[in-house]
Design a protein around this motif. Structure first.
Motif, PDB file in Angstrom:
ATOM      1  N   PHE A  51       0.139  16.287 -66.560  1.00 48.77           N
ATOM      2  CA  PHE A  51       0.629  17.220 -65.549  1.00 48.77           C
ATOM      3  C   PHE A  51       0.753  16.531 -64.195  1.00 48.77           C
ATOM      4  O   PHE A  51       0.094  15.532 -63.920  1.00 48.77           O
ATOM      5  N   GLN A 110      -4.044  24.270 -64.757  1.00 51.96           N
ATOM      6  CA  GLN A 110      -5.079  24.059 -65.773  1.00 51.96           C
ATOM      7  C   GLN A 110      -4.910  25.018 -66.953  1.00 51.96           C
ATOM      8  O   GLN A 110      -5.268  24.686 -68.078  1.00 51.96           O
ATOM      9  N   ARG A 118      -6.264  11.976 -71.377  1.00 54.56           N
ATOM     10  CA  ARG A 118      -6.315  13.244 -72.093  1.00 54.56           C
ATOM     11  C   ARG A 118      -5.037  13.477 -72.893  1.00 54.56           C
ATOM     12  O   ARG A 118      -5.073  13.999 -74.002  1.00 54.56           O
ATOM     13  N   ASP A 144       0.577  26.418 -81.605  1.00 59.97           N
ATOM     14  CA  ASP A 144      -0.491  25.419 -81.504  1.00 59.97           C
ATOM     15  C   ASP A 144      -0.224  24.225 -82.405  1.00 59.97           C
ATOM     16  O   ASP A 144      -0.507  23.090 -82.045  1.00 59.97           O
ATOM     17  N   TYR A 165     -10.338  31.261 -74.581  1.00 60.88           N
ATOM     18  CA  TYR A 165     -11.227  30.320 -73.903  1.00 60.88           C
ATOM     19  C   TYR A 165     -11.720  30.863 -72.566  1.00 60.88           C
ATOM     20  O   TYR A 165     -12.861  30.652 -72.192  1.00 60.88           O
ATOM     21  N   ALA A 221      -4.099  18.315 -63.486  1.00 60.84           N
ATOM     22  CA  ALA A 221      -4.571  19.569 -64.078  1.00 60.84           C
ATOM     23  C   ALA A 221      -5.829  19.386 -64.919  1.00 60.84           C
ATOM     24  O   ALA A 221      -5.977  19.952 -65.993  1.00 60.84           O
ATOM     25  N   ASP A 244      -1.961  26.090 -68.074  1.00 59.06           N
ATOM     26  CA  ASP A 244      -0.914  25.461 -68.882  1.00 59.06           C
ATOM     27  C   ASP A 244      -1.488  24.316 -69.711  1.00 59.06           C
ATOM     28  O   ASP A 244      -1.135  24.135 -70.871  1.00 59.06           O
ATOM     29  N   ALA A 245      -2.384  23.546 -69.058  1.00 54.93           N
ATOM     30  CA  ALA A 245      -2.988  22.419 -69.765  1.00 54.93           C
ATOM     31  C   ALA A 245      -3.772  22.900 -70.988  1.00 54.93           C
ATOM     32  O   ALA A 245      -3.722  22.272 -72.050  1.00 54.93           O
ATOM     33  N   LEU A 246      -4.472  24.035 -70.857  1.00 50.15           N
ATOM     34  CA  LEU A 246      -5.205  24.593 -72.006  1.00 50.15           C
ATOM     35  C   LEU A 246      -4.256  24.827 -73.176  1.00 50.15           C
ATOM     36  O   LEU A 246      -4.539  24.434 -74.307  1.00 50.15           O
ATOM     37  N   SER A 247      -3.113  25.464 -72.889  1.00 50.93           N
ATOM     38  CA  SER A 247      -2.164  25.759 -73.959  1.00 50.93           C
ATOM     39  C   SER A 247      -1.666  24.480 -74.628  1.00 50.93           C
ATOM     40  O   SER A 247      -1.525  24.427 -75.841  1.00 50.93           O
ATOM     41  N   THR A 248      -1.386  23.445 -73.807  1.00 52.71           N
ATOM     42  CA  THR A 248      -0.877  22.216 -74.424  1.00 52.71           C
ATOM     43  C   THR A 248      -1.953  21.517 -75.242  1.00 52.71           C
ATOM     44  O   THR A 248      -1.645  20.683 -76.075  1.00 52.71           O
ATOM     45  N   LEU A 249      -3.211  21.864 -75.007  1.00 49.08           N
ATOM     46  CA  LEU A 249      -4.284  21.258 -75.791  1.00 49.08           C
ATOM     47  C   LEU A 249      -4.700  22.190 -76.930  1.00 49.08           C
ATOM     48  O   LEU A 249      -5.841  22.184 -77.376  1.00 49.08           O
ATOM     49  N   SER A 250      -3.752  23.016 -77.369  1.00 46.24           N
ATOM     50  CA  SER A 250      -3.968  23.902 -78.524  1.00 46.24           C
ATOM     51  C   SER A 250      -5.155  24.829 -78.336  1.00 46.24           C
ATOM     52  O   SER A 250      -5.873  25.131 -79.285  1.00 46.24           O
ATOM     53  N   THR A 251      -5.405  25.243 -77.107  1.00 47.33           N
ATOM     54  CA  THR A 251      -6.490  26.173 -76.848  1.00 47.33           C
ATOM     55  C   THR A 251      -5.906  27.417 -76.186  1.00 47.33           C
ATOM     56  O   THR A 251      -5.227  27.318 -75.177  1.00 47.33           O
ATOM     57  N   GLY A 253      -8.924  18.338 -76.242  1.00 46.41           N
ATOM     58  CA  GLY A 253      -8.033  18.691 -77.345  1.00 46.41           C
ATOM     59  C   GLY A 253      -8.672  18.413 -78.705  1.00 46.41           C
ATOM     60  O   GLY A 253      -8.373  19.091 -79.690  1.00 46.41           O
ATOM     61  N   LEU A 285       5.556  27.162 -72.778  1.00 44.68           N
ATOM     62  CA  LEU A 285       4.900  27.879 -71.675  1.00 44.68           C
ATOM     63  C   LEU A 285       5.869  28.885 -71.062  1.00 44.68           C
ATOM     64  O   LEU A 285       5.468  29.897 -70.517  1.00 44.68           O
ATOM     65  N   ASN A 330       2.321  22.131 -80.663  1.00 46.27           N
ATOM     66  CA  ASN A 330       1.768  21.487 -79.471  1.00 46.27           C
ATOM     67  C   ASN A 330       0.719  20.427 -79.814  1.00 46.27           C
ATOM     68  O   ASN A 330       0.432  19.564 -78.994  1.00 46.27           O
ATOM     69  N   PHE A 352      -9.702  19.911 -65.968  1.00 46.17           N
ATOM     70  CA  PHE A 352     -10.596  21.075 -65.890  1.00 46.17           C
ATOM     71  C   PHE A 352     -11.772  20.709 -65.003  1.00 46.17           C
ATOM     72  O   PHE A 352     -12.587  19.867 -65.375  1.00 46.17           O
TER      73      PHE A 352
END
Lengths: 271, 267
Positions: free
Chosen positions: B96, A140, B163, B86, A154, B100, A142-149, B114, B62, B89, B102
């Motif tokens: 994933f 999750q 997503r 960013d 955060y 993954a 990693d997912a944050l980073s891919t969503l520009s967060t 996003g 990453l 990305n 939230f």
């Protein structure tokens, strides 16, 4: 691959003490470096906008409001036992009158922040490490980073902000509850006059006693959140890794609280 | 190498050159070179632990490759951090392996994440867009207010897909999209992947060890073995590649050069 293994085997055969020392030292330096970088990034995101008010508010409720019963009970009984103990102790040299003063000063300076800090470290530090650790191992983060967060912005910054602001408030409430506990024992069991007890409590109390305790609390709140986030963020290896992260967060936060408690006390009160 | 030419229309969407990554003594990527044209769907196949995920993570930033170059739209991305990363990305969506999602957020906020966090879209508009995306992946609207833990594995994958496409990326990554699904659900997800990437006109890079999935979603297939791409070719040619390693893998045989080499190494 084959070559690498061969080399590894040779190293094990000749038992190389220096290699072990070196490896341990390098691992230590790596840890220190990783922790310093983590702390630096965390603090820089903590003070820089944008902020996430919803997340900060949620963490504040989690740390401040839901820790109240635990901290309240801890300080209540500490205040009560302090009154009892100091009374039996001081009776030996006829200084029972000092009970109220001893209770309030020990609570505000030491017991309030330290006990609240240790209780919150167990409650909140563990929860943070487990939550962030699970987010790490389920990708999750990693997912944050891919969503520009930014995960620091955060996840880490809201927890640090909530920790630093909420712990002093908790301790302030805890101080009051603890003094009340001492008052109850003092007036019901030890035969103090209520008015005298309150007057004695206020008489020798200085602003610095309370303020130094609250500063300690802010530092402890920072340490608890930082340890929870750091160990969670760097956890790996599934459920076992998250378990280890949780343990490490609580243990390291507790030890740091006790060490920092001494250092801050020395800073404020050592002549 | 210097002066990335972002305006070059013929530049591949994604260009990897001599990408290397090792963890300690373990060389995971040993000089990967790969061009993926705009709108193309590339699938990287390979056994478990051959570094497929590491490859994706390097492209996403990453993980940082030890050396080599990764260009997106002709611009170098290796070493980018913070806002610059960013920005790159923001063009990339990712599904994933375990979805993954939230778990502290309801489904619609996951899909809209996003948009809300990355692009400061209003929550109202983001919810509307999330609903569209859920439609697109075939989920009913009442799913939107459930939490990820209340969904089955297949539904979680769909939400993950929603997503990944919510911000309308022009590159989408799929990390083992069919792992852990039954064959029918796997095929449903494959169909959705093909449909959604086509609708977006997006470039796709997938990693998988599921050959049914690879041939279905890929235009081209590359095989990763011992840190190198040992074969790259059209998806329909993968079953008669003429490469013994690829042959063993795509036909799922226990005997062949891959197992022989592994045994030789172990012994």
């Amino acid at each position: 691959m084959g070559g690498e293994r061969g080399r590894g085997r040779k190293g094990q055969d000749g038992v190389n003490f220096l290699a072990i020392v070196g490896r341990v030292f390098l691992a230590f330096v790596l840890q220190v470096g990783r922790f310093s970088i983590f702390t630096g990034r965390a603090v820089s995101h903590m003070v820089r906008p944008p902020f996430y008010p919803r997340l900060i508010a949620r963490q504040m409720v989690e740390i401040g409001y839901y820790s109240l019963p635990v901290v309240g009970l801890t300080t209540l009984f500490s205040g009560m036992v302090l009154a009892l103990q100091s009374h039996t102790g001081f009776a030996r040299f006829s200084a029972e009158g000092a009970v109220a003063t001893v209770v309030v000063i020990s609570l505000t300076r030491e017991l309030g922040p330290v006990l609240a800090g240790l209780m919150v470290a167990g409650r909140i530090g563990a929860a943070m490490a487990a939550e962030i650790g699970t987010m790490r191992v389920t990708e999750q983060i990693d997912a944050l980073s891919t969503l520009s967060t930014n995960p620091f912005k955060y996840l880490v910054a809201p927890r640090l902000i909530a920790g630093v602001t909420m712990l002093p408030l908790l301790v302030l409430v805890g101080d009051i509850i603890g003094v009340f506990g001492g008052y109850v024992i003092g007036t019901t069991k030890l035969g103090f006059n209520p008015a005298t007890y309150i007057a004695r409590t206020a008489e020798f109390l200085q602003v610095l006693d309370v303020v130094s305790g609250l500063i300690k609390a802010a530092v402890f709140g920072f340490v608890i959140a930082l340890m929870g986030c750091y160990h969670g963020y760097h956890s790996r290896g599934g459920a076992q890794g998250v378990g280890a992260a949780t343990t490490n967060a609580v243990v390291s936060a507790s030890i740091l609280i006790l060490i920092l408690n001494y250092m801050i006390t020395e800073l404020f009160f050592a002549q | 190498m210097n002066g990335p030419n972002a305006s070059d229309p013929d530049a591949p969407k994604l260009r990897l050159r001599d990408v290397r990554k090792r963890f300690g003594a373990n060389v995971v990527l040993d000089g990967i070179g790969l061009d993926i044209a705009a709108g193309e769907s590339m699938v990287v196949i390979g056994g478990s632990g051959t570094g497929k995920s590491v490859l994706l993570k390097c492209v996403l930033g990453l993980l940082r490759p030890d050396s080599g170059s990764i260009e997106v739209d002709g611009a170098e991305t290796v070493g980018l951090t913070g806002r610059a990363r960013d920005r790159v990305n923001a063009h990339i969506g990712m599904l994933f392996q375990g979805a993954a999602l939230f778990d502290s957020l309801p489904v619609w906020e996951n899909v809209a994440f996003g948009l809300i966090q990355g692009r400061q879209t209003s929550r109202f508009a983001a919810r509307a867009r999330a609903m569209d995306c859920l439609d697109q992946v075939g989920l009913r609207r009442r799913v939107a207010d459930l939490y990820p833990a209340e969904l089955s594995g297949g539904m979680q994958k769909r939400v993950g897909l929603a997503r990944a496409i919510a911000a309308q990326p022009d590159i989408v990554f799929f990390d083992e999209p069919t792992t852990g699904l039954d064959p029918i659900m796997a095929d449903v997800i494959n169909d959705l992947i093909v449909a959604t990437t086509k609708e977006l006109g997006a470039t796709a890079l997938s990693i998988t060890h599921d050959m049914a999935s690879a041939t279905k979603i890929g235009d081209r297939i590359a095989m990763l073995y011992k840190g190198r791409l040992i074969w790259v070719g059209a998806a329909k040619e993968v079953f008669d590649s003429g490469n013994a390693h690829v042959d063993q893998f795509v036909h799922g045989r226990a005997d062949g050069p891959i197992t022989e080499e592994a045994e030789a190494q172990a012994g």
